[in-house]
Design a protein around this motif. Structure first.
Motif, PDB file in Angstrom:
ATOM      1  N   GLY A 168       0.804  -1.200   0.000  1.00  0.00           N
ATOM      2  CA  GLY A 168       0.000   0.000   0.000  1.00  0.00           C
ATOM      3  C   GLY A 168       0.838   1.252   0.000  1.00  0.00           C
ATOM      4  N   GLU A 169       0.158   2.363   0.236  1.00  0.00           N
ATOM      5  CA  GLU A 169       0.769   3.689   0.228  1.00  0.00           C
ATOM      6  C   GLU A 169       0.857   4.233   1.646  1.00  0.00           C
ATOM      7  OE1 GLU A 169      -0.450   8.178  -1.239  1.00  0.00           O
ATOM      8  OE2 GLU A 169      -1.397   6.455  -2.194  1.00  0.00           O
ATOM      9  N   ILE A 170       1.995   4.810   1.988  1.00  0.00           N
ATOM     10  CA  ILE A 170       2.155   5.428   3.311  1.00  0.00           C
ATOM     11  C   ILE A 170       1.308   6.695   3.355  1.00  0.00           C
ATOM     12  CG2 ILE A 170       3.729   6.589   4.896  1.00  0.00           C
ATOM     13  CD1 ILE A 170       5.973   4.837   3.894  1.00  0.00           C
ATOM     14  N   VAL A 171       0.457   6.791   4.400  1.00  0.00           N
ATOM     15  CA  VAL A 171      -0.358   7.997   4.578  1.00  0.00           C
ATOM     16  C   VAL A 171       0.056   8.792   5.804  1.00  0.00           C
ATOM     17  CG1 VAL A 171      -2.331   7.154   3.254  1.00  0.00           C
ATOM     18  CG2 VAL A 171      -2.213   6.678   5.702  1.00  0.00           C
ATOM     19  N   ALA A 172       0.834   8.202   6.715  1.00  0.00           N
ATOM     20  CA  ALA A 172       1.337   8.917   7.899  1.00  0.00           C
ATOM     21  C   ALA A 172       2.525   8.147   8.467  1.00  0.00           C
ATOM     22  CB  ALA A 172       0.255   9.053   8.953  1.00  0.00           C
ATOM     23  N   ILE A 173       3.479   8.897   9.066  1.00  0.00           N
ATOM     24  CA  ILE A 173       4.663   8.298   9.685  1.00  0.00           C
ATOM     25  C   ILE A 173       4.843   8.894  11.066  1.00  0.00           C
ATOM     26  CG2 ILE A 173       7.159   7.957   9.515  1.00  0.00           C
ATOM     27  CD1 ILE A 173       6.888   8.454   6.485  1.00  0.00           C
ATOM     28  N   ASP A 174       5.119   8.030  12.063  1.00  0.00           N
ATOM     29  CA  ASP A 174       5.381   8.478  13.426  1.00  0.00           C
ATOM     30  C   ASP A 174       6.447   7.578  14.038  1.00  0.00           C
ATOM     31  OD1 ASP A 174       5.181   9.856  15.867  1.00  0.00           O
ATOM     32  OD2 ASP A 174       3.667   8.447  16.595  1.00  0.00           O
ATOM     33  N   ASP A 175       7.694   8.036  14.080  1.00  0.00           N
ATOM     34  CA  ASP A 175       8.839   7.260  14.569  1.00  0.00           C
ATOM     35  C   ASP A 175       8.921   5.923  13.844  1.00  0.00           C
ATOM     36  OD1 ASP A 175       9.847   9.194  16.327  1.00  0.00           O
ATOM     37  OD2 ASP A 175       8.479   8.546  17.912  1.00  0.00           O
ATOM     38  N   GLY A 176       8.736   4.817  14.561  1.00  0.00           N
ATOM     39  CA  GLY A 176       8.837   3.492  13.963  1.00  0.00           C
ATOM     40  C   GLY A 176       7.533   2.959  13.436  1.00  0.00           C
ATOM     41  N   ASP A 177       6.490   3.736  13.494  1.00  0.00           N
ATOM     42  CA  ASP A 177       5.187   3.308  12.998  1.00  0.00           C
ATOM     43  C   ASP A 177       4.844   4.107  11.751  1.00  0.00           C
ATOM     44  OD1 ASP A 177       4.975   1.714  15.266  1.00  0.00           O
ATOM     45  OD2 ASP A 177       3.801   3.196  16.359  1.00  0.00           O
ATOM     46  N   PHE A 178       4.141   3.461  10.847  1.00  0.00           N
ATOM     47  CA  PHE A 178       3.570   4.212   9.735  1.00  0.00           C
ATOM     48  C   PHE A 178       2.242   3.591   9.364  1.00  0.00           C
ATOM     49  CE2 PHE A 178       6.810   1.373   7.973  1.00  0.00           C
ATOM     50  CZ  PHE A 178       6.149   0.685   6.973  1.00  0.00           C
ATOM     51  N   LEU A 179       1.376   4.427   8.837  1.00  0.00           N
ATOM     52  CA  LEU A 179       0.035   4.010   8.458  1.00  0.00           C
ATOM     53  C   LEU A 179       0.051   3.737   6.964  1.00  0.00           C
ATOM     54  CD1 LEU A 179      -2.723   3.577   9.762  1.00  0.00           C
ATOM     55  CD2 LEU A 179      -3.284   5.935   9.175  1.00  0.00           C
ATOM     56  N   LEU A 180      -0.335   2.525   6.606  1.00  0.00           N
ATOM     57  CA  LEU A 180      -0.314   2.090   5.220  1.00  0.00           C
ATOM     58  C   LEU A 180      -1.743   1.943   4.724  1.00  0.00           C
ATOM     59  CD1 LEU A 180       2.037   1.245   3.291  1.00  0.00           C
ATOM     60  CD2 LEU A 180       1.504  -1.116   3.906  1.00  0.00           C
ATOM     61  N   ASN A 181      -2.053   2.608   3.626  1.00  0.00           N
ATOM     62  CA  ASN A 181      -3.369   2.510   3.011  1.00  0.00           C
ATOM     63  C   ASN A 181      -3.340   1.352   2.021  1.00  0.00           C
ATOM     64  OD1 ASN A 181      -6.005   3.245   2.605  1.00  0.00           O
ATOM     65  ND2 ASN A 181      -5.531   4.776   1.043  1.00  0.00           N
ATOM     66  N   THR A 182      -4.017   0.241   2.354  1.00  0.00           N
ATOM     67  CA  THR A 182      -4.036  -0.956   1.512  1.00  0.00           C
ATOM     68  C   THR A 182      -5.401  -1.094   0.854  1.00  0.00           C
ATOM     69  OG1 THR A 182      -4.869  -2.517   3.174  1.00  0.00           O
ATOM     70  CG2 THR A 182      -2.489  -2.065   3.194  1.00  0.00           C
ATOM     71  N   THR A 183      -5.550  -2.089   0.002  1.00  0.00           N
ATOM     72  CA  THR A 183      -6.844  -2.330  -0.647  1.00  0.00           C
ATOM     73  C   THR A 183      -7.902  -2.776   0.360  1.00  0.00           C
ATOM     74  OG1 THR A 183      -6.170  -4.591  -1.194  1.00  0.00           O
ATOM     75  CG2 THR A 183      -5.836  -2.901  -2.887  1.00  0.00           C
ATOM     76  N   GLU A 184      -7.479  -3.313   1.515  1.00  0.00           N
ATOM     77  CA  GLU A 184      -8.421  -3.745   2.558  1.00  0.00           C
ATOM     78  C   GLU A 184      -8.661  -2.680   3.618  1.00  0.00           C
ATOM     79  OE1 GLU A 184      -5.910  -6.464   1.902  1.00  0.00           O
ATOM     80  OE2 GLU A 184      -7.361  -7.019   0.373  1.00  0.00           O
ATOM     81  N   GLY A 185      -8.020  -1.524   3.500  1.00  0.00           N
ATOM     82  CA  GLY A 185      -8.160  -0.464   4.493  1.00  0.00           C
ATOM     83  C   GLY A 185      -6.800  -0.037   5.009  1.00  0.00           C
ATOM     84  N   GLN A 186      -6.811   0.746   6.059  1.00  0.00           N
ATOM     85  CA  GLN A 186      -5.561   1.249   6.613  1.00  0.00           C
ATOM     86  C   GLN A 186      -5.019   0.294   7.674  1.00  0.00           C
ATOM     87  OE1 GLN A 186      -6.330   5.302   7.822  1.00  0.00           O
ATOM     88  NE2 GLN A 186      -5.908   6.027   5.745  1.00  0.00           N
ATOM     89  N   VAL A 187      -3.700   0.095   7.625  1.00  0.00           N
ATOM     90  CA  VAL A 187      -3.027  -0.820   8.551  1.00  0.00           C
ATOM     91  C   VAL A 187      -1.896  -0.063   9.225  1.00  0.00           C
ATOM     92  CG1 VAL A 187      -1.700  -2.961   8.760  1.00  0.00           C
ATOM     93  CG2 VAL A 187      -3.566  -2.806   7.092  1.00  0.00           C
ATOM     94  N   LEU A 188      -1.850  -0.129  10.561  1.00  0.00           N
ATOM     95  CA  LEU A 188      -0.754   0.462  11.319  1.00  0.00           C
ATOM     96  C   LEU A 188       0.411  -0.527  11.297  1.00  0.00           C
ATOM     97  CD1 LEU A 188       0.368   2.699  13.143  1.00  0.00           C
ATOM     98  CD2 LEU A 188      -0.592   1.437  15.091  1.00  0.00           C
ATOM     99  N   VAL A 189       1.542  -0.097  10.725  1.00  0.00           N
ATOM    100  CA  VAL A 189       2.727  -0.950  10.609  1.00  0.00           C
ATOM    101  C   VAL A 189       3.717  -0.549  11.691  1.00  0.00           C
ATOM    102  CG1 VAL A 189       4.648  -1.652   9.130  1.00  0.00           C
ATOM    103  CG2 VAL A 189       2.381  -1.224   8.131  1.00  0.00           C
TER     104      VAL A 189
END
Length: 109
Positions: free
Chosen positions: A42-63
């Motif tokens: 997916g596409e990164i929609v937000a980054i916070d230190d070691g976490d980033f929010l990924l927009n996937t085809t199933e929704g957003q996933v906190l990585v």
């Protein structure tokens, strides 16, 4: 002499029956901890230190990844990634991230 022979045969039989069990235990050890993984993209929609929010085809996933590795990799919002890892409670624990250009960043925390 017969008693000695019978005792010898008896001890040999006991010893022989114990060896296969030991060999069996040594040749079939418990499997090591198995780590299963899956990929998400997916596409990164937000980054916070070691976490980033990924927009996937199933929704957003906190990585969740190691913050030092994420900072070194200099990920950017809008970047397309393929992340290998595993789901862990309410986030996705990343082992590695592959960029569109094929660069692999190992981020296992």
């Amino acid at each position: 002499m017969k008693v000695t022979t019978l005792l010898g045969i008896g001890f040999a039989a006991i010893a022989a029956s114990a060896v296969p069990a030991l060999v069996l235990a040594q040749t079939q050890p418990e499997p090591a901890r198995r780590v299963s993984s899956t990929d998400i993209a997916g596409e990164i929609v937000a980054i916070d230190d070691g976490d980033f929010l990924l927009n996937t085809t199933e929704g957003q996933v906190l990585v969740d990844a190691d913050d030092r590795a994420v900072r070194r990799a200099n990920f950017t919002v809008g970047e397309q990634l393929n992340v290998t890892g595993r789901y862990d409670d309410d986030s996705f624990e990343a082992y590695s991230v592959t960029r569109e250009n094929g660069e692999v960043v190992f981020v296992w925390d």
